[in-house]
Design an enzyme around this catalytic site. Sequence first.
Site, PDB file in Angstrom:
ATOM      1  N   ASP A 168       0.818  -1.212   0.000  1.00  0.00           N
ATOM      2  CA  ASP A 168       0.000   0.000   0.000  1.00  0.00           C
ATOM      3  C   ASP A 168       0.853   1.264   0.000  1.00  0.00           C
ATOM      4  O   ASP A 168       0.314   2.364   0.006  1.00  0.00           O
ATOM      5  CB  ASP A 168      -0.946   0.017   1.203  1.00  0.00           C
ATOM      6  CG  ASP A 168      -2.400  -0.174   0.785  1.00  0.00           C
ATOM      7  OD1 ASP A 168      -2.649  -0.520  -0.384  1.00  0.00           O
ATOM      8  OD2 ASP A 168      -3.288   0.024   1.634  1.00  0.00           O
ATOM      9  N   ASP A 331      -9.815  -6.700  12.066  1.00  0.00           N
ATOM     10  CA  ASP A 331      -9.624  -8.082  12.494  1.00  0.00           C
ATOM     11  C   ASP A 331     -10.770  -8.560  13.396  1.00  0.00           C
ATOM     12  O   ASP A 331     -11.443  -9.542  13.098  1.00  0.00           O
ATOM     13  CB  ASP A 331      -8.268  -8.243  13.196  1.00  0.00           C
ATOM     14  CG  ASP A 331      -7.920  -7.071  14.108  1.00  0.00           C
ATOM     15  OD1 ASP A 331      -8.831  -6.315  14.492  1.00  0.00           O
ATOM     16  OD2 ASP A 331      -6.736  -6.929  14.458  1.00  0.00           O
TER      17      ASP A 331
END
Length: 770
Positions: A168, A331
């Site tokens: 990224d 998560d």
Amino acid sequence: MGKFAIRGLWVLIATIFTVFVTQPIGIKLHFMLSLSALAVMLAISTLRLAGIWRHIFLALASMLIIRYIYWRVTETIPDPSQLLDFIPGVMLIAAELYCIGMLGLGLFVNAQPVTRPQAPQLSDQELPTVDVFVPSYNEDQDLVAVTLAAAKALDYPGDKLTVYLLDDGGTDEKIYAADPVAAAKAAARRRSMQTLCAELGVRYLTRQRNLHAKAGNLNNGLANSTGELVVVFDADHVPAREFLRETIGFFGREPKLFLVQTPHFFVNPDPLERNLSTFAKMPSENEMFYGAIQKGLDSWNAAFFCGSAAVLRRTALDEVGGFAGVTITEDCETALELHARGWKSLYVQKPLIAGLQPETFEAFVGQRSRWGQGMMQIFMLKNPLFKRGLSLAQKLCYLSSNLFWWFPFSRLIFMISPLFFILFNLQIYDASPQDFVAYTLTYIAAVLLTQNYLYGRLRWPWISELYEYVQSVYLAGALASAFLNPRAPKFNVTQKGTSLSEDNLSRLALPFYVIFGVLVAATIYTVARYVAEPASRDLLFVVGIWNIFNTVLAGLALGVVSERRERRSVQRLATNRRGELLVQGQPVPVLLMDASIGGLKVKVADLAGQPLSPGRHSALIRVPRSDGEGVFEAPVTISSVRTVEGARLLGLRFSAVGGDRHGLVADVAYGDLAGVRAMRAARHRQRNLVLATLETAIWGIRETARGLFFALFRRTPTPAAVADVEALPRVPAPVSAAEPSEDAAIASPRHEPGLRLEPRLPQAGAFSAA
């Protein structure tokens, strides 16, 4: 003992408790019953009894704690007509009820922790295909390289394992940014990462825009890969060779299993451990979570994804549209969605990765702010209590994980509450000193014994209070903002792998010195009032002790924000591998003693009397691969030479970048984490409560002195002197009409365009939309 017998025991205890709570017994009888219960609890804890004794211990603790709540609520709240007393009094009891509620949830979560056996071992033909994702943003290339090399070397059939770098930091959005310096930096990063991936045989994958931070990056990986299982490693989490062999087998046995999570173990100290010099002897902060709480969550099918060091089933992720991206804790949010759909999770306690923690206090606070805000977002936007599909036990487990992060509010209330009486003579706790001893002290003793009994090997006494306080000063505002506007928080990347060249004060230190000064002044004023007001001495004594405890805690915090220098930005791991060093064409057997990204330390018996000058002699290090398939070779420069007990110790610095260098470090330092696990186990020591309390007091005096010294003689670093916590860019790059808008991506974060780059180096303009 069978389940029915255990349930019967709890019914009996509940009956006894109901009688005990509701009967108007006198203070003396209550005190004697409390002492008797504490004596039994102390015996069980000292003798480390388990089985039925564990349930007896928890039942007695519950009786004392709930008896205290009953007394506290019915007899000690100030008169509502006296608002100056009543308002802070309600704040204090609300903080207490929060802590007691969290303790109750913790007892529920950890009632029957699970320790999983070794994963079933499958033949190579039975093994599923696996895609390994290593998401990266701004990490140092050498750090990423070792993780990629270790992932590539996992003990798994090569035709069933594909490793992806999800970069990224080299997206189109960053390469075509308006800032030419930032754009050039991003383009250079993309080129260097492509070269690295080509050398290591890893697939490079980036995307057009930095949408949805890590969740969007992972979803781009899903959209451009096909493996049946997906493994996620953070860029600084280096896996052991056996990682897949210790996890994959569980998926073959349970078709509804979506997650196998393993612990995060860190080879460097966090700022508290480094600045207080506790890393070598004290259990790390996360040990209680990974050593106890996740095992408890596992017993209720509520162990959740922790962002790294985990294996996930692709079909399960496909069912919920990939990794969740509504909150900044993708998560836990992803696990919540999958548990609500009937999928199962599993926790393996064995540490199988070695990672890095934030080095500076500033980065540490930034990381914890993200975690806390993300959990607040989940509570506000996807409250587990109202989440359809979850069992009651799962709702309580997720609620416990969410509400834990509310601790800054209660911690700060406990810090200031004594000041209301000391400075303003407000009666916020309507109780006599005798009541305080009979109820409050026995309650505190019960809580301390319970914590030490359940978590003593994983968390030393009073350390939770210190960690919570040093975070609370800054997290309270961050959590309040997330509560008021849960869609506002943005994902921040935690900077790691930095170093501090000299001792200095953290840039976040000032509030801690102000609080410490106020508490010291309050202590002095307490003594003055004690001398001048004989009628108030009993209460002043009790409240003064409370304030002194807070002052010791605040003094310890001064040591935490007084940053010790750490020149080493990479960590050395001990090893015991044999190799060969070629010096001026002469092969010399060596024993590798430690390894890091930067170099090695080796021991040689003899170098035929050759004079070696550090920095002037080059050599070649050869080390057999642990899988027996050839050797690693890397050019090195001899950086130091010294003689110890007749043997020569050489410091070797890698002198060239290459695949073998990173593969060598991954294999030698991280391939076998037995030494790391032994270090972790050696720190799991339970301490005596009384001795630990005395040592904490002495520790507080020492760190207060060091903190005051730093305030006088150490300067605060400039912004350029330490790495800051950097947020992902929010300014969109130019996009075509066919590209989905950010609003559309929020509705379906899985489906966004990506760029797929193979290990070969493409020519300019050769990128093709995936």
